[in-house]
Scaffold this motif. Structure first.
Motif, mmCIF file in Angstrom:
data_model
loop_
_atom_site.group_PDB
_atom_site.id
_atom_site.type_symbol
_atom_site.label_atom_id
_atom_site.label_comp_id
_atom_site.label_asym_id
_atom_site.label_seq_id
_atom_site.Cartn_x
_atom_site.Cartn_y
_atom_site.Cartn_z
ATOM 1 N N LYS A 1 16.383 -1.165 5.900
ATOM 2 C CA LYS A 1 15.644 -3.037 5.448
ATOM 3 C C LYS A 1 14.758 -2.087 6.050
ATOM 4 O O LYS A 1 14.646 -2.034 7.431
ATOM 5 N N TYR A 2 13.178 -1.794 5.888
ATOM 6 C CA TYR A 2 12.336 -1.719 6.231
ATOM 7 C C TYR A 2 11.422 -2.279 4.910
ATOM 8 O O TYR A 2 11.322 -2.150 4.146
ATOM 9 N N THR A 3 9.776 -1.980 5.305
ATOM 10 C CA THR A 3 9.092 -2.564 4.964
ATOM 11 C C THR A 3 8.063 -2.344 5.580
ATOM 12 O O THR A 3 7.857 -2.309 6.779
ATOM 13 N N PHE B 1 0.278 -1.556 -0.103
ATOM 14 C CA PHE B 1 0.429 -0.017 -0.057
ATOM 15 C C PHE B 1 1.005 1.253 0.203
ATOM 16 O O PHE B 1 2.152 1.347 0.123
ATOM 17 N N ASN B 2 -0.006 2.322 0.311
ATOM 18 C CA ASN B 2 0.897 3.715 -0.288
ATOM 19 C C ASN B 2 2.066 3.794 0.982
ATOM 20 O O ASN B 2 3.116 4.964 0.815
ATOM 21 N N GLY B 3 1.941 3.582 1.881
ATOM 22 C CA GLY B 3 3.091 2.889 3.193
ATOM 23 C C GLY B 3 3.546 2.838 3.167
ATOM 24 O O GLY B 3 4.776 2.778 4.243
ATOM 25 N N GLN B 4 3.856 2.163 2.462
ATOM 26 C CA GLN B 4 4.889 0.810 2.436
ATOM 27 C C GLN B 4 6.290 1.661 3.094
ATOM 28 O O GLN B 4 7.285 0.959 3.479
ATOM 29 N N SER B 5 6.736 2.391 1.505
ATOM 30 C CA SER B 5 7.506 2.795 2.668
ATOM 31 C C SER B 5 8.261 3.727 3.268
ATOM 32 O O SER B 5 9.469 4.138 4.017
ATOM 33 N N ARG B 6 6.904 3.463 4.481
ATOM 34 C CA ARG B 6 7.605 4.005 5.083
ATOM 35 C C ARG B 6 7.984 3.750 6.957
ATOM 36 O O ARG B 6 8.351 4.138 7.863
ATOM 37 N N GLY B 7 7.647 2.557 6.687
ATOM 38 C CA GLY B 7 7.886 1.106 7.286
ATOM 39 C C GLY B 7 7.630 1.187 8.383
ATOM 40 O O GLY B 7 6.281 1.409 9.065
ATOM 41 N N VAL B 8 8.614 1.576 9.741
ATOM 42 C CA VAL B 8 7.901 1.870 10.867
ATOM 43 C C VAL B 8 7.269 2.695 11.528
ATOM 44 O O VAL B 8 6.354 2.500 12.632
ATOM 45 N N THR B 9 6.486 3.632 10.347
ATOM 46 C CA THR B 9 5.607 4.425 11.006
ATOM 47 C C THR B 9 4.630 4.431 10.075
ATOM 48 O O THR B 9 3.522 5.339 10.133
ATOM 49 N N ALA B 10 5.232 3.755 9.364
ATOM 50 C CA ALA B 10 3.543 3.306 8.276
ATOM 51 C C ALA B 10 2.028 2.775 9.244
ATOM 52 O O ALA B 10 0.992 3.496 8.563
ATOM 53 N N PRO B 11 2.471 2.355 10.336
ATOM 54 C CA PRO B 11 0.509 2.490 10.985
ATOM 55 C C PRO B 11 0.288 3.040 12.134
ATOM 56 O O PRO B 11 1.871 4.163 12.039
ATOM 57 N N ARG B 12 -0.460 3.284 12.096
ATOM 58 C CA ARG B 12 -0.971 4.669 12.592
ATOM 59 C C ARG B 12 -0.496 4.897 14.274
ATOM 60 O O ARG B 12 -0.019 4.465 14.896
ATOM 61 N N GLY B 13 -0.053 6.032 14.507
ATOM 62 C CA GLY B 13 0.473 6.449 16.047
ATOM 63 C C GLY B 13 1.312 6.746 15.696
ATOM 64 O O GLY B 13 2.182 6.651 17.285
ATOM 65 N N ARG C 1 -11.377 -4.143 9.932
ATOM 66 C CA ARG C 1 -10.530 -2.741 10.038
ATOM 67 C C ARG C 1 -9.197 -2.648 9.511
ATOM 68 O O ARG C 1 -8.529 -3.838 9.655
ATOM 69 N N PRO C 2 -8.971 -2.070 8.505
ATOM 70 C CA PRO C 2 -7.067 -1.612 8.488
ATOM 71 C C PRO C 2 -6.644 -2.405 9.438
ATOM 72 O O PRO C 2 -6.728 -1.041 10.254
ATOM 73 N N VAL C 3 -6.028 -3.265 9.028
ATOM 74 C CA VAL C 3 -4.759 -3.519 10.117
ATOM 75 C C VAL C 3 -3.267 -2.784 9.465
ATOM 76 O O VAL C 3 -3.067 -4.042 8.717
ATOM 77 N N THR C 4 -2.334 -2.556 10.130
ATOM 78 C CA THR C 4 -0.637 -2.148 9.420
ATOM 79 C C THR C 4 0.429 -2.765 10.217
ATOM 80 O O THR C 4 0.164 -2.262 11.424
ATOM 81 N N VAL C 5 1.189 -2.988 9.363
ATOM 82 C CA VAL C 5 2.341 -4.148 9.908
ATOM 83 C C VAL C 5 3.235 -2.987 10.004
ATOM 84 O O VAL C 5 3.752 -3.541 8.504
ATOM 85 N N ALA D 1 13.168 15.992 16.795
ATOM 86 C CA ALA D 1 12.408 15.334 15.161
ATOM 87 C C ALA D 1 11.825 14.198 14.559
ATOM 88 O O ALA D 1 12.147 13.701 13.749
ATOM 89 N N THR D 2 11.608 13.866 15.510
ATOM 90 C CA THR D 2 10.505 12.126 15.154
ATOM 91 C C THR D 2 9.796 12.643 13.927
ATOM 92 O O THR D 2 9.548 13.961 13.628
ATOM 93 N N SER D 3 9.334 12.004 13.320
ATOM 94 C CA SER D 3 8.528 12.481 12.527
ATOM 95 C C SER D 3 7.661 10.478 11.798
ATOM 96 O O SER D 3 8.113 10.144 12.119
ATOM 97 N N LEU D 4 6.042 11.301 11.126
ATOM 98 C CA LEU D 4 5.659 10.192 10.075
ATOM 99 C C LEU D 4 6.687 9.939 9.044
ATOM 100 O O LEU D 4 6.619 8.557 8.101
ATOM 101 N N GLY D 5 7.801 10.810 7.871
ATOM 102 C CA GLY D 5 9.000 10.367 7.296
ATOM 103 C C GLY D 5 9.815 10.104 8.086
ATOM 104 O O GLY D 5 10.879 9.605 7.083
ATOM 105 N N GLY D 6 10.284 9.756 8.881
ATOM 106 C CA GLY D 6 11.509 9.283 10.164
ATOM 107 C C GLY D 6 11.610 7.711 9.824
ATOM 108 O O GLY D 6 12.913 7.520 10.093
ATOM 109 N N GLY D 7 10.607 7.195 9.233
ATOM 110 C CA GLY D 7 10.956 5.666 9.476
ATOM 111 C C GLY D 7 12.617 5.441 8.383
ATOM 112 O O GLY D 7 12.920 4.683 9.129
#
Length: 407
Positions: free
Chosen positions: A162-164, A7-19, A173-177, A141-147
């Motif tokens: 290495k991230y995914t 999905f679109n958030g794949q490249s964010r790695g650990v920040t792809a899940p909400r919150g 509900r859509p659940v993200t890992v 400095a942490t951010s949604l794009g910081g993964g």
């Protein structure tokens, strides 16, 4: 059953899940401004599970994380690279505690909600003062794009970060890992010089998360081998914050099975990325053993083949020497009947009923050996159980890299 998907958030790695937010900075442990300190933080506290090295020599961060896990709840993970903080005595444990406390102050959370990781050279004192000075800046400095920055900050001899992330619909509900990992040498089943950090917005019980992580680890990080060594710092942590809004996942339910599949998918992607980025690696090969009497016997045969230096050097030399596979099976300690063994390379049969199929078959498998990735299938002809292991070749570059690791 829900299936994991990109999905679109794949490249964010650990920040792809909400919150979840993350970041990575240079704090002065490594030279020349290289990123060496990472932080992952969740908006909410939640269940956390961990799997650690089975080496009897254990680094301070692992000892501290085991203590914090007794509380069963987490919110942040802070990791340094360039120094393992292992075999450093009381000083090392003090440094790990100080790191967790500094992150807790910066984030205004409880110290036991902070988990610590370190990777790098063993036996050197962690320059903890440099690290502590950098924590407030890193937290800010942490951010949604910081993964991606976080994934880069935990690298040692890794060539690539290495991230995914994956997503599936669970309990409506859509659940993200999401996840990130590091590792390229000292990689072997039962964990190795690798760190893996997984985040999820799933609402899940602590016991279900713990069991799911064990299953996923055994299907991924415990199924890879680069060189047969294991280290002092190996850690996989999975932190959940429940922000997906799904009804709580419990063991034995359809939602649990869906979550386990999603978690396995993410962990296997990270595990294979470790193999592909292994020190000096030019080939990644899956050893698939089936028709064993027990799963344990299948696993032992796969590990014996996958860690054989003769097999690994043959892979590097593209030498289709199938006799080395037979020899490894025979010395695995598993009772086998050679007349029942079959072996195929990349789907091309080479051994049937314990005997080779001739020069024409060898020429066909020689072409397989020139591929970068392929599967070796081994049938033991004894039962219904199976196991697998991803292994790599052993190259000149592996020796060069590890001969000069500290220089």
């Amino acid at each position: 059953m829900a299936t994991a998907k990109n999905f679109n958030g794949q490249s964010r790695g650990v920040t792809a899940p909400r919150g979840f937010r993350a970041g990575g900075i240079h704090c002065g442990i490594k030279k020349a401004g290289a990123l060496d300190l990472a932080l992952i933080v969740s908006e909410r506290s939640g269940p956390i599970a961990g799997v650690f090295t089975q080496n009897r020599v254990v680094a301070a961060p692992v000892l501290l994380d085991r203590l914090h896990l007794k509380h069963g709840i987490g919110r942040a993970i802070i990791v340094n690279s360039g120094n393992a903080n292992a075999c450093t005595g009381r000083q090392g444990m003090d440094a790990a505690r100080a790191t967790a406390a500094a992150a807790a102050r910066a984030l205004k959370i409880s110290t036991h909600e902070v988990f610590v990781g370190s990777t790098g050279v063993i036996g050197r004192a962690l320059p903890v003062d440099k690290l502590l000075r950098a924590v407030p800046s890193l937290a800010a400095a942490t951010s949604l794009g910081g993964g991606i920055l976080a994934a880069r900050a935990i690298m040692t001899t890794d060539v690539h970060p290495k991230y995914t992330a994956k997503q599936a619909r669970i309990n409506g509900r859509p659940v993200t890992v999401g996840g990130m990992a590091k590792g390229s040498g000292m990689i072997h089943p039962h964990m190795a010089t690798m760190l893996g950090y997984v985040t999820t917005d799933a609402a899940i019980t602590r016991s279900a998360l713990k069991k799911a992580l064990m299953v996923a680890t055994n299907e991924s990080f415990n199924c890879i081998s680069v060189d047969g060594d294991t280290s002092t710092n190996d850690t996989v942590l999975c932190l959940s914050n429940g922000m997906a809004g799904n009804s709580q996942i419990r063991e034995g339910t359809v939602g649990y099975r869906q979550f386990v599949r999603l978690l396995i998918d993410v962990c296997q992607i990270l595990a294979l990325s470790i193999c592909r980025d292994g020190e000096g690696v030019t080939k990644v090969v899956k050893i698939s053993v089936h028709e064993a009497k027990t799963a344990a016997q299948a696993r032992l045969v796969a590990q014996t083949i996958g860690t054989s230096n003769l097999v690994k050097t043959a892979l590097f030399g593209e030498d289709a020497n199938w006799g080395r596979i037979m020899a490894a099976i025979g010395r695995s300690g598993v009772p086998v009947d050679p007349s029942h063994i079959s072996i195929s390379f990349g789907g091309v049969p080479m051994v049937r009923k314990g005997a080779g199929l001739g020069l024409a078959a060898e020429r066909r498998i020689a072409k397989v050996f020139r591929q970068k990735e392929f599967t070796i299938d081994v049938g033991l002809g004894q039962g219904q159980h199976r196991s697998h292991l991803w292994t790599t070749d052993l190259s000149f570059d592996y020796v060069r890299i590890n001969a000069s690791y500290r220089s």
